[in-house]
Scaffold this active site. Structure first.
Site, mmCIF file in Angstrom:
data_model
loop_
_atom_site.group_PDB
_atom_site.id
_atom_site.type_symbol
_atom_site.label_atom_id
_atom_site.label_comp_id
_atom_site.label_asym_id
_atom_site.label_seq_id
_atom_site.Cartn_x
_atom_site.Cartn_y
_atom_site.Cartn_z
ATOM 1 C CG ASP A 717 -22.399 -7.092 44.382
ATOM 2 O OD1 ASP A 717 -21.364 -7.627 43.945
ATOM 3 O OD2 ASP A 717 -23.368 -7.745 44.808
ATOM 4 C CG PHE A 718 -18.041 -0.918 46.183
ATOM 5 C CD1 PHE A 718 -17.355 0.162 45.669
ATOM 6 C CD2 PHE A 718 -17.337 -2.060 46.502
ATOM 7 C CE1 PHE A 718 -16.000 0.115 45.468
ATOM 8 C CE2 PHE A 718 -15.967 -2.118 46.313
ATOM 9 C CZ PHE A 718 -15.293 -1.030 45.787
#
Length: 901
Positions: A717-718
């Site tokens: 989820d960067f």
């Protein structure tokens, strides 16, 4: 132990568990995984049936060329593009280790031109006494690890007119039956002398002849396959293992014109170690063994099978012309209805057969088999010297069934029960209550929806960055960051300079970035032109500090000359306590501007910082700019991020309570906090989980962020948030330290025009084993603040999740807010290169696993959102106040003109 038990009227169910048995595939078989993609071929034909012309099929050469160029262990992927979904091909040869992947919505049609399959003598498309004049559509000869994958369709066009003739393939086959000769027609797939061949999820339909034949194969898996051909199509067997071993056919749906499955063993040797499990048969001639059994058939397990409308059910057929030993056959948890001969074990299949190869059926076991409608039960051994031996346990037949038995030896206690009239009750009368699933329709949800040319115009750079305001009420406010000075890369004149290598005067030169920002804000407040942009040059060096930029009137540009040599870095993660945060960073905020100090003080007393307190660069100022800098959160950068997500024994398999007790690794490099019109150019953002967080403005007001020539790396989820963001000519790199990776996690409000758009970007990876497995995802839609899910079933007694005022769960009940439901997440990827680390069939992931509390399925459009609500316990009209589905439909997830590596 009881023999046949009569059952007057029973509805039907299929037991979906299995226990170990010796009669089965000797391999440990799990659901197959799609191979790495070597090349991508877009369809060039319009949707609908592809017709052959006088020319050869147009796609044969390019399909074969792609297969030939592919390396072992990889696959050629067939995709739709711009409304074109069809391929038309003649005979193909699969190479060893090479596979084909068909996207959902793609159909490969086989040619109706006999020349495309002819073996060289012109016989294909005619009838003669041999019937061997056509090549199969796909041949896999002496291959290892090849297969066909995907949610697409291979259509054999058996019912279409053969080019140059007045008959279809099926019609000449029916004529051959009348004329007592043989048809020359192509099979769909023929696998010979091969190891570990796989069919996964593919639909095979309308084959001119057999759909799948296996000759001397060791290791074959058909998982989730659909075979669909009319009942009157002659010789269209579903799957035929012949002289093969270690075969698993699981989770399949088969309706066809001949044997649904036919296990055979001829002159080339035995067939053994076969599993048919969790499957459904419809029209066809049943679950057959034979008629060739002279090679010997043994160790067969048929478990959890429903048959509805086949002519025969459980069937063993052979005769003296090609009989042999059939032994150790176990039928278990089988439900049968509307079948003429539900159990048909016959050693005299060909009544006029001649020969000396006597069929022998031994150790046949039936457990929990229910026949719900009348039919003929045939148990016919060859003679008194060669009886059939059968063991029966909890076998139920309709009371009106006709039973024919001869030379039959019943083992155990079944013999006495057989003589008593078969009048016992079933051990499990509800076994078949849910057995008979409808054949799945051919409408599939595209896992990689594509924008058309018209829709793509809405996602241009100018359109996406054009609107601002509250979701659903956004107004035109054009913004063109590419016209800004930093985009043109001029020699900017700095107002302040940061250089760690010189003595600072703390007026115009500084050793720390935060000090320069603080002084710039204080100076700007004293000037008449408070709105003038402030330029701060950061000289090469590593600055180990936090940088907070509060909301101020004068926009700030923070820039360097070489991003690779100019780094702002700090080590800070979500679990850090306020006291530890103070001990590390308090000194740098001692003399900062009050607005910066306020940002620091909002964190310093927290029990734990949480994700949103970990930003190395935290920006609240509108129109902020950054250029040629590296921003790094150094958390775990020295050791890697491959730590266990769960402490031992806390959340094994991430079950029902997935992620509620997991160890997380959130550590932001950059947090853009309502900073509308922020522009990053040539900026590198380094981290692992949650590298870049982009928040909307106050009360959800649109905040726009633009990234040009940017680089973002991380693992989970960067790139995430609810803002509008446009990534242009940028690289998004996945680090494969952990087994799962998601490039982005948008949580866009359903009423917002846009979420994340990636245009002319590259999605790359670090070459790690986890990355090369090809199981990572472009994105999953952040199910914001969820505590329970209304989607699907959670295995908690009394579980319930309803609409409420808060997101909360206290087993077994919970509530979810409208705001959380409407955080749908939007992302479009176009004109980009997608690396081999991304799952090739399904690059968009669900939010957590089905059956867990945080689960939500991937939603590709507003139509999916509506359908999911309708299927949940929340009424979208009565409870959420929606007048109906959104019109026109809104795009949530989509692609356009991407290239897969």
């Amino acid at each position: 132990m009881n023999f046949f038990k009569t059952l007057p009227v029973v509805s039907a169910a299929l037991m979906l568990h299995a226990t170990p048995a010796s009669a089965q595939d000797s391999r440990q078989v799990k659901e197959p995984q799609t191979p790495v993609i070597c090349s991508v071929l877009p369809a060039q034909l319009e949707s609908g049936k592809a017709e052959s012309t006088d020319a050869r099929a147009p796609d044969t050469r390019r399909l074969q060329a792609a297969i030939d160029a592919c390396q072992s262990g990889q696959a050629v992927r067939l995709i739709s593009r711009n409304g074109k979904t069809a391929f038309l091909s003649g005979a193909l040869q699969l190479r060893s280790g090479v596979s084909i992947v068909l996207d959902a919505g793609v159909t490969v049609y086989t040619s109706t031109n006999p020349k495309d399959f002819d073996r060289g003598n012109g016989a294909c498309g005619t009838n003669d006494d041999k019937g061997k004049g056509c090549k199969p559509f796909i041949t896999a000869d002496r291959t290892q690890g090849s297969g066909i994958y995907g949610d697409g369709v291979i259509d054999g066009q058996g019912g279409e007119r053969i080019l140059g003739k007045d008959e279809s393939w099926w019609q000449i086959a029916r004529r051959a039956q009348k004329e007592n000769n043989r048809q020359n027609v192509p099979r769909l797939l023929e696998v010979t002398q091969s190891d570990n061949f796989t069919l996964h999820r593919i639909t095979l339909r309308n084959s001119p002849n057999f759909h799948v034949t296996l000759n001397q194969v060791n290791g074959f898996t058909a998982w989730g396959v659909r075979i669909d051909t009319p009942a009157n199509a002659r010789n269209t067997d579903g799957i035929d293992p012949i002289s093969s071993r270690n075969i698993t056919i699981a989770n399949t749906y088969i309706r066809t014109g001949d044997d649904n499955v036919a296990i055979k063993a001829g002159n080339n040797g035995p067939t053994e170690n076969i599993t048919i499990r969790n499957s459904h048969f419809y029209s066809g001639h049943g679950m057959s063994i034979g008629s060739e059994t002279n090679g010997g058939v043994s160790n067969v397990l048929v478990d959890n099978l429903s048959m509805d409308g086949t002519t025969s059910g459980l069937r063993i057929k052979s005769d003296v012309s090609r009989g042999g030993l059939v032994q150790n056959i176990n039928y278990r948890n089988v439900c049968i209805r509307n079948v003429k001969a539900p159990i048909d074990f016959d050693t005299h299949y060909g009544k006029d057969a001649r020969g000396s190869q006597i069929p022998q059926y031994r150790d046949i076991k039936l457990e929990h088999v229910q026949v719900l409608t009348p039919g003929r039960i045939i148990l016919q051994g060859y003679d008194a010297s060669h009886p059939m031996t059968v063991r029966l346990q909890d076998v139920v037949i309709d009371a009106s069934s006709a039973i024919q038995r001869e030379h039959l030896q019943l083992l155990g206690d079944a013999g006495a029960a057989a003589q008593s009239g078969f009048n016992a009750e079933s051990a499990n009368p509800k076994q078949c209550d849910q057995a008979f699933a409808a054949f799945p329709d051919n409408v599939v949800t595209l896992k990689r929806p594509q924008l058309d040319a018209v829709a793509a115009q809405q996602f241009s750079y100018a359109e996406v960055l054009k609107y601002a305001g509250m979701p659903g009420n956004e107004k035109a406010d054009p913004w063109d960051p590419l016209s800004a000075p930093i985009a043109a890369n001029p020699d900017l004149l700095p107002d302040y300079i940061v250089d760690a290598g010189v003595k600072a005067d703390d007026v115009h030169s500084f050793n720390r970035v935060q000090d320069a920002v603080s002084r710039a804000i204080a100076d700007a407040e004293k000037k008449a032109d408070k709105g003038k942009r402030i330029y701060i040059l950061v000289k090469p060096g590593t600055y180990r500090e936090l940088v907070y930029v509060p909301a101020v009137d004068s926009p700030i540009t923070l820039y360097g000359t070489d991003a690779a040599k100019t780094k702002i870095s700090a080590n800070l993660d979500a679990a850090v306590t306020g006291s530890v945060y103070q001990s590390r960073f308090a000194s740098q905020f001692n003399k900062t501007h009050a607005s910066i100090t306020a940002m620091y003080e909002s964190l310093k007393d927290r029990p734990a910082l949480g994700t949103f307190g970990t930003g190395v660069l935290w920006v609240k100022s509108k129109s902020f700019e950054a250029k040629n800098l590296t921003i790094e959160n150094a958390y775990n950068k020295d050791v890697g991020n491959a730590r266990a997500d769960c402490p031992a024994g806390v959340c094994p398999d991430a079950g029902v309570y997935a992620q509620t007790k997991m160890v997380h690794h959130q550590a932001l490099a950059v947090m853009l906090d309502g900073a509308d019109k922020t522009h990053f150019d040539g900026v590198r953002m380094l981290g692992f989980q949650d590298t870049l967080y982009m928040r909307s403005g106050a009360n959800g007001e649109t905040a726009r962020y633009f990234f040009n020539h940017a680089y973002v790396e991380g693992d989970v989820d960067f790139i995430f948030g609810d803002a509008t963001a446009y990534f242009y000519q940028s690289e998004i790199k996945a680090l494969g330290d952990r087994g799962n990776a998601y490039m982005a996690a948008p949580s866009t409000n359903i009423n917002s025009r846009y979420g994340f758009v990636f245009d002319h970007c590259r999605f790359t990876h670090d070459g790690s084993a986890n990355s090369l497995a090809g199981k990572f995802y472009l994105a999953r839609q952040w199910f914001h603040n969820e505590r329970c899910t209304p989607y699907g079933v959670v295995p908690v007694p009394g579980y319930d999740c309803q609409l409420g005022q808060v997101d909360v769960y206290a087993a077994p009940n919970g509530t979810i807010t409208k705001k959380t439901l409407e955080s749908v997440g939007k992302m479009v990827v176009m004109n980009s290169v997608i690396g081999a680390h991304i799952h090739p069939l399904q690059p968009w992931s669900d939010w957590n696993k089905y059956g867990t509390l945080p689960y939500r399925p991937a939603q590709y459009s507003s139509d999916d959102y509506w359908a999911n609500l309708k299927a949940s316990k929340i009424d979208p009209v009565k409870q959420l106040g929606y007048p109906g589905p959104m019109t026109p439909m809104r795009v949530f997830l989509a692609e356009l003109n991407n290239t897969d590596e």
